[in-house]
Design an enzyme around this catalytic site. Structure first.
Site, PDB file in Angstrom:
ATOM      1  N   ARG A 146       0.822  -1.224   0.000  1.00  0.00           N
ATOM      2  CA  ARG A 146       0.000   0.000   0.000  1.00  0.00           C
ATOM      3  C   ARG A 146       0.849   1.265   0.000  1.00  0.00           C
ATOM      4  O   ARG A 146       0.400   2.329  -0.421  1.00  0.00           O
ATOM      5  CB  ARG A 146      -1.004  -0.034   1.161  1.00  0.00           C
ATOM      6  CG  ARG A 146      -2.256  -0.816   0.791  1.00  0.00           C
ATOM      7  CD  ARG A 146      -3.075  -1.193   1.981  1.00  0.00           C
ATOM      8  NE  ARG A 146      -2.539  -2.398   2.581  1.00  0.00           N
ATOM      9  CZ  ARG A 146      -2.761  -2.791   3.824  1.00  0.00           C
ATOM     10  NH1 ARG A 146      -3.510  -2.062   4.605  1.00  0.00           N
ATOM     11  NH2 ARG A 146      -2.240  -3.905   4.272  1.00  0.00           N
ATOM     12  N   GLU A 195       5.463 -10.842  15.344  1.00  0.00           N
ATOM     13  CA  GLU A 195       4.884 -11.476  16.537  1.00  0.00           C
ATOM     14  C   GLU A 195       5.190 -12.981  16.517  1.00  0.00           C
ATOM     15  O   GLU A 195       5.577 -13.564  17.516  1.00  0.00           O
ATOM     16  CB  GLU A 195       3.377 -11.218  16.542  1.00  0.00           C
ATOM     17  CG  GLU A 195       2.753 -11.403  17.902  1.00  0.00           C
ATOM     18  CD  GLU A 195       1.260 -11.156  17.854  1.00  0.00           C
ATOM     19  OE1 GLU A 195       0.590 -11.549  18.815  1.00  0.00           O
ATOM     20  OE2 GLU A 195       0.767 -10.598  16.845  1.00  0.00           O
TER      21      GLU A 195
END
Ligand code: AMP
Length: 183
Positions: free
Chosen positions: A69, A106
């Protein structure tokens, strides 16, 4: 000098157009979908015009967009600022020699790459992405840019999730701008 400031009403219109998708891509994430901004000619133009206004005093040589993006917002901004556009891509996508940086997610790790010869040492660079969350992606991009010798003079975002404190990871970058902040 910045001669205009972004108009509050237009920023509200952009914010209203951002679509919240709960539990995407996984449970507990509220995904900020900007395709509903991009498909609207006025809102898309306003975003790029605001980005230009906020950065035209920085003498930017290269706008660097983070896949994917960051490409959509970064390329028209580069055009508007008379700057070059350089992509930072995920592993294995760029054809020529690359600089690489691995960073922690993560769960597991990810890798970002940039063409080794894309940015001359000392060039003034503006980093662009759609959204700052934990700051891990932007931090990785900045580390990568520093390997090329680039001078990162700013980070421009459409959205900042300020409650995640991602900015803390970007200490050292002089100007971090987000058009819309969720606190
Ligand atoms: P982070 O590395 O945590 O700052 O995450 C930033 C990157 O992940 C950006 O490239 C965003 O496009 C994407 N991202 C993270 N959280 C969201 C969210 N809630 N909605 C949309 N995109 C997100």
């Amino acid at each position: 000098m910045v001669t205009q400031t972004p108009d509050t009403l237009s920023i509200q219109a952009i914010q209203s157009a951002i679509r919240d998708i709960p539990d995407y891509p996984k449970p507990g994430i509220l995904f900020k979908d900007i395709t509903t901004v991009l498909r609207d000619p006025k809102l898309f133009k306003d975003v790029i015009d605001f980005f230009r206004i906020l950065n035209e005093d920085k003498a930017i040589d290269y706008v660097v967009g983070i896949e994917s993006r960051g490409f959509i917002l970064g390329a028209p901004l580069a055009y508007a600022l008379n700057a070059g556009f350089v992509p930072i891509r995920k592993k294995g996508k760029l054809p020529a020699q690359v600089e690489r940086h691995d960073y922690e997610l993560e769960y597991g790790t990810d890798t970002v790459e940039i063409h080794t010869d894309a940015i001359p040492a000392g060039a003034r660079v503006l980093l662009v992405d759609d959204l700052l969350a934990t700051g891990g992606t932007a931090e990785a991009a900045i580390t990568l840019l520093q390997k090329t010798g680039a001078n990162v003079v700013g980070v421009q975002l459409l959205i900042e999730l300020a409650f995640l404190d991602g900015r803390k990871k970007l200490a050292g970058v002089p100007a971090i701008n987000a058009l819309i902040t969720y606190s």
